[in-house]
Write a protein that holds these residues in place. Structure first.
Motif, PDB file in Angstrom:
ATOM      1  N   ARG A 457      30.165  40.946  50.221  1.00  0.00           N
ATOM      2  CA  ARG A 457      30.950  41.827  51.099  1.00  0.00           C
ATOM      3  C   ARG A 457      32.014  42.603  50.347  1.00  0.00           C
ATOM      4  NH1 ARG A 457      32.763  38.031  56.037  1.00  0.00           N
ATOM      5  NH2 ARG A 457      34.709  39.066  55.463  1.00  0.00           N
ATOM      6  N   VAL A 458      32.213  42.322  49.068  1.00  0.00           N
ATOM      7  CA  VAL A 458      33.305  42.957  48.326  1.00  0.00           C
ATOM      8  C   VAL A 458      32.768  43.621  47.067  1.00  0.00           C
ATOM      9  CG1 VAL A 458      35.000  41.311  49.206  1.00  0.00           C
ATOM     10  CG2 VAL A 458      33.848  40.843  47.043  1.00  0.00           C
ATOM     11  N   GLY A 459      33.507  44.617  46.625  1.00  0.00           N
ATOM     12  CA  GLY A 459      33.098  45.321  45.418  1.00  0.00           C
ATOM     13  C   GLY A 459      33.432  44.573  44.143  1.00  0.00           C
ATOM     14  N   ARG A 460      34.434  43.675  44.200  1.00  0.00           N
ATOM     15  CA  ARG A 460      34.832  42.912  43.016  1.00  0.00           C
ATOM     16  C   ARG A 460      34.776  41.407  43.319  1.00  0.00           C
ATOM     17  NH1 ARG A 460      37.852  45.175  38.955  1.00  0.00           N
ATOM     18  NH2 ARG A 460      37.508  43.126  37.988  1.00  0.00           N
ATOM     19  N   PRO A 461      33.578  40.842  43.291  1.00  0.00           N
ATOM     20  CA  PRO A 461      33.465  39.405  43.585  1.00  0.00           C
ATOM     21  C   PRO A 461      34.236  38.530  42.608  1.00  0.00           C
ATOM     22  CG  PRO A 461      31.377  40.291  42.764  1.00  0.00           C
ATOM     23  CD  PRO A 461      32.254  41.454  43.051  1.00  0.00           C
ATOM     24  N   ASP A 462      34.407  38.994  41.365  1.00  0.00           N
ATOM     25  CA  ASP A 462      35.154  38.188  40.399  1.00  0.00           C
ATOM     26  C   ASP A 462      36.611  38.043  40.834  1.00  0.00           C
ATOM     27  OD1 ASP A 462      35.501  40.943  39.996  1.00  0.00           O
ATOM     28  OD2 ASP A 462      35.958  40.703  37.859  1.00  0.00           O
ATOM     29  N   LEU A 463      37.203  39.133  41.327  1.00  0.00           N
ATOM     30  CA  LEU A 463      38.591  39.065  41.787  1.00  0.00           C
ATOM     31  C   LEU A 463      38.706  38.195  43.037  1.00  0.00           C
ATOM     32  CD1 LEU A 463      39.883  42.728  41.306  1.00  0.00           C
ATOM     33  CD2 LEU A 463      40.090  40.764  39.769  1.00  0.00           C
ATOM     34  N   LEU A 464      37.713  38.252  43.917  1.00  0.00           N
ATOM     35  CA  LEU A 464      37.739  37.411  45.125  1.00  0.00           C
ATOM     36  C   LEU A 464      37.733  35.930  44.755  1.00  0.00           C
ATOM     37  CD1 LEU A 464      37.520  36.876  48.154  1.00  0.00           C
ATOM     38  CD2 LEU A 464      35.029  37.144  47.943  1.00  0.00           C
ATOM     39  N   LEU A 465      36.867  35.538  43.832  1.00  0.00           N
ATOM     40  CA  LEU A 465      36.751  34.122  43.475  1.00  0.00           C
ATOM     41  C   LEU A 465      38.011  33.619  42.770  1.00  0.00           C
ATOM     42  CD1 LEU A 465      33.037  34.192  42.290  1.00  0.00           C
ATOM     43  CD2 LEU A 465      33.919  33.048  44.332  1.00  0.00           C
ATOM     44  N   VAL A 466      38.561  34.427  41.884  1.00  0.00           N
ATOM     45  CA  VAL A 466      39.781  34.009  41.193  1.00  0.00           C
ATOM     46  C   VAL A 466      40.960  33.976  42.163  1.00  0.00           C
ATOM     47  CG1 VAL A 466      41.421  34.604  39.365  1.00  0.00           C
ATOM     48  CG2 VAL A 466      38.960  34.804  38.948  1.00  0.00           C
ATOM     49  N   ALA A 467      41.035  34.945  43.072  1.00  0.00           N
ATOM     50  CA  ALA A 467      42.099  34.926  44.081  1.00  0.00           C
ATOM     51  C   ALA A 467      41.980  33.700  44.967  1.00  0.00           C
ATOM     52  CB  ALA A 467      42.039  36.197  44.926  1.00  0.00           C
ATOM     53  N   ALA A 468      40.757  33.316  45.307  1.00  0.00           N
ATOM     54  CA  ALA A 468      40.549  32.111  46.116  1.00  0.00           C
ATOM     55  C   ALA A 468      41.071  30.879  45.380  1.00  0.00           C
ATOM     56  CB  ALA A 468      39.064  31.949  46.439  1.00  0.00           C
ATOM     57  N   LEU A 469      40.839  30.816  44.085  1.00  0.00           N
ATOM     58  CA  LEU A 469      41.302  29.671  43.302  1.00  0.00           C
ATOM     59  C   LEU A 469      42.818  29.634  43.169  1.00  0.00           C
ATOM     60  CD1 LEU A 469      40.196  27.270  41.542  1.00  0.00           C
ATOM     61  CD2 LEU A 469      40.520  28.783  39.577  1.00  0.00           C
ATOM     62  N   LEU A 470      43.467  30.785  43.260  1.00  0.00           N
ATOM     63  CA  LEU A 470      44.902  30.860  42.980  1.00  0.00           C
ATOM     64  C   LEU A 470      45.774  31.082  44.212  1.00  0.00           C
ATOM     65  CD1 LEU A 470      44.867  33.146  39.788  1.00  0.00           C
ATOM     66  CD2 LEU A 470      44.957  30.649  39.871  1.00  0.00           C
ATOM     67  N   HIS A 471      45.201  31.297  45.380  1.00  0.00           N
ATOM     68  CA  HIS A 471      46.002  31.820  46.493  1.00  0.00           C
ATOM     69  C   HIS A 471      47.129  30.879  46.918  1.00  0.00           C
ATOM     70  CE1 HIS A 471      43.294  29.261  48.862  1.00  0.00           C
ATOM     71  NE2 HIS A 471      44.185  29.324  49.826  1.00  0.00           N
ATOM     72  N   ASP A 472      46.960  29.562  46.762  1.00  0.00           N
ATOM     73  CA  ASP A 472      48.013  28.605  47.133  1.00  0.00           C
ATOM     74  C   ASP A 472      48.646  27.936  45.914  1.00  0.00           C
ATOM     75  OD1 ASP A 472      48.079  28.939  49.841  1.00  0.00           O
ATOM     76  OD2 ASP A 472      46.837  27.214  50.341  1.00  0.00           O
ATOM     77  N   ILE A 473      48.485  28.521  44.745  1.00  0.00           N
ATOM     78  CA  ILE A 473      48.987  27.899  43.517  1.00  0.00           C
ATOM     79  C   ILE A 473      50.502  27.779  43.554  1.00  0.00           C
ATOM     80  CG2 ILE A 473      49.269  30.027  42.174  1.00  0.00           C
ATOM     81  CD1 ILE A 473      47.590  26.842  40.839  1.00  0.00           C
ATOM     82  N   GLY A 474      51.180  28.594  44.350  1.00  0.00           N
ATOM     83  CA  GLY A 474      52.639  28.541  44.448  1.00  0.00           C
ATOM     84  C   GLY A 474      53.159  27.342  45.210  1.00  0.00           C
ATOM     85  N   LYS A 475      52.282  26.561  45.853  1.00  0.00           N
ATOM     86  CA  LYS A 475      52.738  25.387  46.598  1.00  0.00           C
ATOM     87  C   LYS A 475      53.280  24.296  45.685  1.00  0.00           C
ATOM     88  CE  LYS A 475      50.207  25.956  50.899  1.00  0.00           C
ATOM     89  NZ  LYS A 475      49.202  25.430  51.848  1.00  0.00           N
ATOM     90  N   GLY A 476      53.083  24.444  44.394  1.00  0.00           N
ATOM     91  CA  GLY A 476      53.673  23.488  43.470  1.00  0.00           C
ATOM     92  C   GLY A 476      55.107  23.818  43.101  1.00  0.00           C
ATOM     93  N   TRP A 477      55.655  24.900  43.658  1.00  0.00           N
ATOM     94  CA  TRP A 477      56.990  25.360  43.312  1.00  0.00           C
ATOM     95  C   TRP A 477      57.853  25.446  44.565  1.00  0.00           C
ATOM     96  CZ3 TRP A 477      58.252  26.478  38.187  1.00  0.00           C
ATOM     97  CH2 TRP A 477      57.188  26.461  37.300  1.00  0.00           C
ATOM     98  N   PRO A 478      59.175  25.396  44.423  1.00  0.00           N
ATOM     99  CA  PRO A 478      60.042  25.515  45.601  1.00  0.00           C
ATOM    100  C   PRO A 478      60.005  26.917  46.184  1.00  0.00           C
ATOM    101  CG  PRO A 478      61.358  25.427  43.579  1.00  0.00           C
ATOM    102  CD  PRO A 478      59.940  25.145  43.181  1.00  0.00           C
ATOM    103  N   GLY A 479      60.400  27.032  47.457  1.00  0.00           N
ATOM    104  CA  GLY A 479      60.467  28.335  48.111  1.00  0.00           C
ATOM    105  C   GLY A 479      59.144  28.731  48.736  1.00  0.00           C
TER     106      GLY A 479
END
Length: 819
Positions: A457-479
């Motif tokens: 469904r997307v033109g850049r599947p590589d960016l979708l997969l990496v974004a999926a892996l990183l989207h909640d990576i900030g939950k390890g930090w405050p704020g």
């Protein structure tokens, strides 16, 4: 017959001496963990030995500890697992009397007791019939009496276990799988069972049993420490609750963490999850080896037959081992992915990702030996990564369900944290919202799995997969995790070799990964300000496309309560509107929306009768190619002459009939009459039955009429129902919070209410708004788990926006009314 000395022993063999010594031991802070469990087992041995000796047992009798007590691991509230073993030579009455003189003192102290009286032959027969009994006897240990009798039984039990391993181990594997299905995975549960859940103490015991079969052995690194951590946690749980429980309930976690000297409940859960993950992974590896060995054994006689050998002959040639190339330096062998003989991990830093991608694409497990060699010998990747490494990561993430076990294998040996250092902060991190099925790290992997099915469904599947892996990576930090995640995503994207433009897109998608679903479910999509604000944040059609797919993948990976066809339809509508703005089409200026034909018909009927008119409709999306249309909710249309109290009355009637409100829209329809234009209020609700079937429209209308004329006391009825069926006590919910959305709309003042979801919540909000003398233009309701987020578009009675001071006062009044 010998008695082991202990520093904390009973002064006599009576219950009072043992109870006092036991209490001293359990309250002695200086001694905890394995030393305390062993000391408690020795103390109990001494007491039971005294009881056994005082009963003057006949010859050929022994008292045997089995199970956890047999291993010398007694938690504060553990039951005593005892076998009175006799050779059959003594009188049955004498054996029964001896048993009573041991069992009854145990019961008198209030200790749980699992007991049996058997001869060695009876014990072996019972073990042959009952797998759980056989497992318990593997840990049999003499407490008192005839040591030779116990030694002979242990020898026979172990011999039977090893001889019957080809039959018993598959039976044990099936038992473990059934238990895991029933109890869940310890490493992901907010209230885990430390013993029975997958990765718990029961699985650690199973691994010991498999090792005793001599058929396969579990990977030992970290296993003893993981088991010890779970035992220590159970000890602290017993002491904190005073009960024999293995369930780490939410309300006990802070006390257990304090007992263990840990910072807080989250730190406790992370340690428990880490331990469970080690045990579960060891189990996966061990059962894979068991199945491989059993398969090889069953194939060997057939192979010898093909060569003309005799089936009963031992030794002989073995079937040839095939090695099928999968990628450079990676081959398949015996159902696993291993390194090729020519592989040189110290010279090939991409090899871990290449091997992982090949395993996931092939749907095969990475062998334990291969992962450990990669962890020990592979050189670090250069920064930024070479293109091949980035491509292999994307290939791994895009493999679907088979990505999960491969990722777990990499994590078990620390390879993921080495490749992505920020991963360590989300590793095994719990998510307190019960909507979430997984820990943060596993949720990220699951999101990538879900995203892999959306790459077309997307033109850049590589960016979708990496974004999926990183989207909640900030939950390890405050704020705010989205804000922190944006910074981390920039660093990670640059580290793995994306160019500056792609880094910017990934950062935008991670920063706004909640924007679409929150806007679609909490804001008025007919308000151009809503659409323009999303377009301003997203900026490009490509980022919007990625956000749309990521929103769905994220919700599907969160849990069943986070996504529905209704939410999907709202998000799709928003994406369509934002896409038009990004394509250069101007957002239409706000105009009063014309009523639909049915709304106008109902309004005319309400004006004619002077009473409420209702209509219920089930709405469905277009049918997928292979199925029937899926319902997105029930639409309730309500028209009635404009009058005070409509919103709280309607919301209260819906609550009384156990209807959950998903969205609400209120508007006035001007109708011509002989006396001039007359306003009729039209309410459009989207509702769902909390359980059972929908009520009839006639009953809803009758109750609404009574609520409006004052003959139906809704607050009293709701209070009566709550009193008759009080909610179970649980964790105290945080207080409600009401805020004013800055510049949220040019049409109305936007008020956002966040509160614990409860029947009648919207009714209470409506009563508070009526008391504040404001008009509700529309309401948007979103419920996730126990949390409700209601967004209200309000104006003054004349339709103008509230001043900043009025809006702040309204928010404060609402907050007070909901406490």
């Amino acid at each position: 017959m010998t008695t082991v000395d202990t520093s904390t022993r009973a002064e006599d063999s009576g219950p009072s001496g043992y109870a006092a010594a036991r209490l001293r031991l359990l309250t002695e802070k200086a001694q905890s963990g394995p030393p305390r469990r062993a000391a408690l087992a020795r103390l109990t041995d001494d007491w039971l030995t005294g009881l056994f000796t005082a009963a003057k047992p006949p010859r050929g009798v022994a008292l045997v500890a089995v199970g956890g007590y047999g291993r010398g691991e007694l938690s504060p509230r553990s039951d005593l697992d005892l076998l009175l073993l006799h050779d059959g030579s003594a009188d049955a009455g004498a054996i029964a009397t001896l048993a009573d003189r041991i069992w009854y003192p145990v019961w008198d102290l209030g200790l749980a007791l699992d007991h049996s009286v058997r001869t060695p032959a009876e014990a072996l027969k019972t073990a042959g019939d009952d797998l759980k009994v056989h497992l318990g006897l593997l840990d049999a240990r003499p407490v008192a009496g005839d040591l030779g009798l116990v030694a002979a039984l242990r020898t026979a039990v172990l011999a039977d276990w090893r001889n019957q391993a080809p039959k018993r181990l598959p039976e044990l594997d099936a038992l473990c799988r059934e238990r895991a299905e029933r109890m869940g995975e310890l490493q992901f549960l907010l209230e885990p069972d430390l013993k029975e859940a997958r990765g718990g103490l029961r699985d650690a015991q199973v691994l010991r049993a498999v090792a005793a079969s001599w058929l396969a052995d579990a990977p030992r690194e970290g296993l003893d420490g993981a088991r010890r951590r779970l035992l220590d946690t159970r000890d602290a749980l017993h002491l904190a609750t005073g009960r024999a429980t293995d369930r780490l309930a939410l309300q006990e976690q802070d006390a257990v963490a304090e007992e263990l000297g840990l910072l807080d409940a989250d730190t406790l859960l992370r340690e428990v999850y880490e331990a469970a993950r080690i045990i579960a992974y060891a189990g996966d590896v061990t059962w894979r080896e068991v199945n491989r060995v059993l398969k090889a054994r069953s194939a060997r006689p057939r192979f010898r037959g093909l060569l003309g050998g005799r089936s009963g002959r031992t030794g002989g040639p073995k079937p040839p081992i095939e090695r099928t190339p999968l990628a450079e330096g990676v081959v398949e062998m015996d159902g696993e992915v291993v390194l090729a003989l020519s592989a040189k991990p110290d010279r090939d830093p991409v090899l871990p990702l290449r091997a992982a991608a090949a395993a996931a694409q092939s749907g095969l497990p990475l062998s334990l030996h291969a992962v450990r060699r990669l962890a020990a010998d592979t050189a670090p990747l250069p920064v930024p990564w070479p293109a091949e490494a980035r491509e292999e990561l994307v290939t791994l993430l895009g493999a679907g369900e088979s990505t999960v076990p491969v990722w777990e294998a990499l994590e078990a040996e620390g390879l993921v944290s080495r490749l992505l250092p920020d991963w360590e902060r989300v590793r095994c991190r719990p998510q307190r919202n019960p909507v979430h099925t997984w820990t943060v790290d596993r949720h990220l992997v699951e999101t990538a799995v879900r995203a892999s099915s959306l790459t077309r469904r997307v033109g850049r599947p590589d960016l979708l997969l990496v974004a999926a892996l990183l989207h909640d990576i900030g939950k390890g930090w405050p704020g705010d995790h989205s804000v922190a995640g944006e910074t981390i995503a920039r660093d990670v994207a640059a580290r793995i070799g994306f160019d500056q433009a792609d880094v910017g897109v990934l950062a935008t998608v991670v920063r706004h990964h909640l924007l679409l679903v929150e806007t679609a479910t909490r804001r008025d999509l007919d308000d151009p300000a809503t659409v323009r604000s999303v377009a301003s944040a997203v900026r490009t059609p490509g980022a919007l496309e990625l956000l749309h797919a990521l929103t769905e993948a994220d919700a599907l990976a969160t849990g069943p309560a986070a996504w529905s066809t209704w939410r999907a339809s709202l998000v799709a509508d928003l994406v369509k509107r934002v896409g038009a703005v990004l394509a250069g089409e101007p957002a239409p200026e706000p105009e009063p929306a014309a009523p639909s034909a049915e709304q106008e018909r109902l309004a005319i009927e309400a004006l004619r009768t002077g009473e409420p008119v209702l209509a219920l409709h089930t709405q469905s999306e277009a049918a997928p190619e292979d199925g029937a249309p899926e319902p997105v909710g029930v639409e309730l249309l309500l028209a009635l002459p404009d009058q005070p109290g409509v919103l709280p009355a309607a919301a209260g009637v819906l609550a009384l009939h156990r209807l959950t409100v998903r969205a609400a829209d209120l508007r006035a329809v001007e109708l011509p009459t002989e006396l001039g234009p007359c306003a009729v209020l039209v309410l459009n609700w989207r509702v769902a039955a909390a359980y059972g079937s929908l009520p009839q429209a006639t009953r809803l209308r009758a109750d609404l009429v009574r609520a409006l004329d004052g003959s139906l006391d809704i607050p009293a009825r709701l209070a009566e129902r709550d009193a008759a069926h009080p909610r179970r006590r649980g964790v105290t919910a945080p207080p409600p919070r009401v805020t004013v959305a800055p510049a949220g709309s040019r049409l109305a003042t936007v008020i956002e209410v966040r509160a614990q979801d409860a029947p009648g919540l919207l009714h209470r909000i409506g009563r508070a708004l009526e008391g504040a003398d404001v008009r509700v233009r529309s309401a948007h309701v979103s419920t996730l788990g126990a949390n409700a987020v209601d967004t209200l578009y309000v104006t003054r009675p004349d339709g103008s926006l509230l001043s900043d001071e009025e809006a702040a006062d309204l928010a404060k009044a609402l907050e007070g009314a909901l406490r």
